[in-house]
Design an enzyme around this catalytic site. Structure first.
Site, mmCIF file in Angstrom:
data_model
loop_
_atom_site.group_PDB
_atom_site.id
_atom_site.type_symbol
_atom_site.label_atom_id
_atom_site.label_comp_id
_atom_site.label_asym_id
_atom_site.label_seq_id
_atom_site.Cartn_x
_atom_site.Cartn_y
_atom_site.Cartn_z
ATOM 1 N N GLY A 1 20.685 -23.818 -3.282
ATOM 2 C CA GLY A 1 21.348 -22.533 -3.486
ATOM 3 C C GLY A 1 20.471 -21.609 -4.295
ATOM 4 O O GLY A 1 19.624 -22.050 -5.078
ATOM 5 N N SER A 2 20.673 -20.321 -4.074
ATOM 6 C CA SER A 2 19.836 -19.342 -4.754
ATOM 7 C C SER A 2 20.673 -18.112 -5.059
ATOM 8 O O SER A 2 21.487 -17.693 -4.235
ATOM 9 C CB SER A 2 18.661 -18.975 -3.838
ATOM 10 O OG SER A 2 17.893 -17.966 -4.430
ATOM 11 N N GLY B 1 21.062 -14.504 -8.047
ATOM 12 C CA GLY B 1 20.349 -13.563 -8.890
ATOM 13 C C GLY B 1 19.830 -14.195 -10.165
ATOM 14 O O GLY B 1 18.820 -13.772 -10.718
ATOM 15 N N MET B 2 20.549 -15.205 -10.638
ATOM 16 C CA MET B 2 20.166 -15.784 -11.923
ATOM 17 C C MET B 2 19.216 -16.958 -11.804
ATOM 18 O O MET B 2 18.465 -17.239 -12.725
ATOM 19 C CB MET B 2 21.423 -16.221 -12.676
ATOM 20 C CG MET B 2 22.227 -15.032 -13.165
ATOM 21 S SD MET B 2 23.741 -15.513 -13.937
ATOM 22 C CE MET B 2 23.158 -16.421 -15.342
ATOM 23 N N GLY B 3 19.286 -17.660 -10.685
ATOM 24 C CA GLY B 3 18.417 -18.826 -10.591
ATOM 25 C C GLY B 3 18.582 -19.565 -9.294
ATOM 26 O O GLY B 3 19.107 -19.029 -8.317
ATOM 27 N N GLU B 4 18.136 -20.821 -9.321
ATOM 28 C CA GLU B 4 18.152 -21.627 -8.101
ATOM 29 C C GLU B 4 18.576 -23.049 -8.417
ATOM 30 O O GLU B 4 18.410 -23.506 -9.546
ATOM 31 C CB GLU B 4 16.735 -21.664 -7.502
ATOM 32 C CG GLU B 4 16.337 -20.347 -6.883
ATOM 33 C CD GLU B 4 14.826 -20.196 -6.746
ATOM 34 O OE1 GLU B 4 14.084 -21.058 -7.252
ATOM 35 O OE2 GLU B 4 14.423 -19.204 -6.140
ATOM 36 N N VAL B 5 19.103 -23.689 -7.378
ATOM 37 C CA VAL B 5 19.418 -25.114 -7.495
ATOM 38 C C VAL B 5 18.707 -25.838 -6.354
ATOM 39 O O VAL B 5 18.805 -25.429 -5.192
ATOM 40 C CB VAL B 5 20.941 -25.369 -7.402
ATOM 41 C CG1 VAL B 5 21.226 -26.859 -7.559
ATOM 42 C CG2 VAL B 5 21.694 -24.577 -8.455
ATOM 43 N N ASP C 1 33.663 -18.267 -14.939
ATOM 44 C CA ASP C 1 33.328 -17.892 -13.563
ATOM 45 C C ASP C 1 34.077 -18.810 -12.592
ATOM 46 O O ASP C 1 33.488 -19.381 -11.671
ATOM 47 C CB ASP C 1 31.813 -17.966 -13.341
ATOM 48 C CG ASP C 1 31.364 -17.136 -12.135
ATOM 49 O OD1 ASP C 1 32.183 -16.334 -11.626
ATOM 50 O OD2 ASP C 1 30.208 -17.298 -11.706
#
Lengths: 106, 414
Positions: B28-29, B31-35, B143
């Site tokens: 997953g990607s 605005g804040m980061g990626e997994v 969230d």
């Protein structure tokens, strides 16, 4: 107070009186266990009384039972003479309170 | 994570991170980061590896890692470790396989199907249970939305992405609008939260999630997101019963209460919401035969078993109460039938109450029941461990009846 509340009050009072009438028996059992040197079972019995006496509204007996349990835990279930003496004192103090409780419940 | 223009991946496929984690794929990607999915070469297992983009404060990841490490619960993803590679901070997490709730909602919507009431209730109870643990750890997720709920095998429901988590008594950082607009409470838009009330953002998010789950649509569109417009929409939001007639009115009312524009009008804790959900679920008589409120009392002292039974019946006269003095018997009993409420002594003769909780949680047997430990001498460490397992602790003594009656009444109003 509704009828259901009245019933509950009666049930609680009956349960408390029944418990009070059996308190001395529980303390005698604790004394017997200590005489036999069955400290593991004495610890368990003291633990049970610690919780139930406090819950049924006999905080002094609950505190005395807690003291008994703590003495045996601190002594690693092998109390020396001094610990045995403190244990016996706690049982005696609880029996005095139990007599008062039984009279009050009668 | 909030959507934003795509940036270059932080790690490359095949890259060996910190000489241990081999990057396999991008999960997953945002605005804040990626997994990423990675293989842990040391332990030969799949893990998830999370990073924040270089322009994002490392605090987000640090906070998330520390928050996750403080909680041990099937509803919260396990954090394995945290590290740094090429100057990039990364978090190594349990790789949860499953389907996110937003995808499931989309799929159902695509097929013209809706979630059944009981099915939705099970999901909501699981999420509320997890939130209650998060909040009891002194944290707020901030969230809560279907995309952050993962449905894993075995009926496990996992709350993901703690990147915005904050101590709920913390005022810091509240000037920044964070979270997903559709699920964001009006007060979050202003950036001014009352100290100690961040957890009420999660209650709001849970309300919107519940609404969407049952109605198949969001309660209101996210067009105008000024706080005043948002409040006005919250107030005029149609009740769930307007979308589907089979939603029990108490559930519709509870969800509307969770989405109240004013934080003070929402259930004041996830635990309170959980109890109300339990109560609604207990009354789902219209979907089948009425299920009696089931309680299992586990205590080796017959006097305590009697007292606890009496207290439960004082609050729920029709409760079905089963009692036992042994932990192993309790586990067998839960295997046969999961009670609504499990009252558990910690000091049992065969296996202790904490072990019983661990076994039940490990087997996911007690996930849908409220476990309350009742003990005369629980240590602080015991209480903390139980809290991590999602177990509430009560102390034997003169206040026990009042506290227990309150719990039962909240679960099962007379």
């Amino acid at each position: 107070m509704t009828e259901a509340d009245d019933d509950l009050e009666l049930l609680l009072a009956a349960a408390r009186a029944d418990f009070a009438s059996r308190l001395d028996g529980k303390l005698c059992e604790l004394q017997e266990l200590s005489t036999r040197g069955d400290w593991a079972e004495a610890r368990r019995a003291a633990h049970r009384l610690r919780g139930s006496a406090g819950t049924y509204g006999f905080p002094k007996i609950g505190a005395a039972a807690g003291e008994m349990e703590d003495i045996l835990i601190d002594a690693d279930l092998s109390p020396n003479d001094e610990a045995k003496s403190r244990f016996a004192s706690a049982v005696a103090a609880a029996r005095v309170e139990a007599e008062v409780a039984a009279r009050g419940a009668a | 994570m909030t959507d934003a223009p795509r940036a270059d991946p932080v790690f490359a496929l095949g890259e060996l991170v910190a000489e241990t984690y081999e990057i396999r794929s991008l999960l997953g990607s945002g605005g804040m980061g990626e997994v990423y999915e990675a293989r842990d070469r040391s332990l030969n297992r799949r893990v998830a590896l999370k990073v924040v983009r270089p322009n994002i404060k490392r605090d987000y990841l640090l906070r998330e890692g520390r928050a996750l490490a403080a909680i041990h619960h099937p509803g919260v993803v396990t954090v394995h470790t945290m590290g740094e590679h090429r100057g990039v901070l990364f978090l190594v997490l349990e790789r949860v396989q499953g389907l996110s709730l937003d995808r499931m909602i989309d799929e159902r919507r695509g097929r013209g199907e809706r979630f059944g009431i009981a099915e939705a209730m099970d999901l909501l109870v699981s999420i509320a249970d997890t939130l209650s643990i998060v909040h009891r750890a002194g944290l707020a997720h901030r969230d809560v939305k279907p995309a952050n709920v993962m449905l894993a095998p075995g009926g496990r429901v996992v709350l993901m992405d703690f990147g915005l988590v904050l101590p709920h008594a913390d005022r810091a950082g509240h000037r920044t609008v964070a979270g997903s607009l559709d699920y964001m409470a009006p007060e979050a838009l202003t950036g001014h939260l009352t100290e100690g009330e961040a957890h009420l953002l999660d209650i709001y998010g849970l309300g919107v999630l519940a609404y969407e789950l049952l109605a198949g649509v969001l309660p209101f569109d996210s067009g105008d997101q000024t706080p005043d417009a948002h409040r006005a929409k919250s107030r005029s939001c149609p009740l769930l019963t307007a979308h589907r007639s089979d939603v029990p009115k108490p559930l519709s009312a509870l969800i509307a209460q969770m989405m109240a524009a004013e934080p003070s009008e929402r259930p004041q804790s996830a635990e309170a919401a959980l109890w109300q959900l339990h109560a609604v679920r207990g009354r789902l008589g219209s979907e089948g035969p009425t299920r009696p409120f089931a309680v299992l009392v586990v205590d080796d002292d017959p006097d305590m078993r009697s007292a606890l039974t009496l207290y439960v019946r004082a609050a729920a006269p029709d409760a079905e109460v089963e009692t036992t003095g042994e932990g192993r018997h309790a586990i067998r009993s839960v295997r046969r039938r999961v009670p609504d409420l499990l009252l558990l002594d910690l000091d049992l003769p065969d296996i202790n109450g904490i072990e019983v909780c661990m076994l039940l949680r490990g087997m996911h047997l007690g996930d849908s029941c409220l476990i309350v430990s009742v003990s005369a001498r629980a240590t602080r460490a015991d209480v903390e461990l139980l809290q991590q397992l999602g177990v509430r602790s009560l102390e034997k003594g003169p206040n026990l009846m009042t506290e227990l009656v309150q719990i039962v009444q909240r679960m099962r109003p007379r």
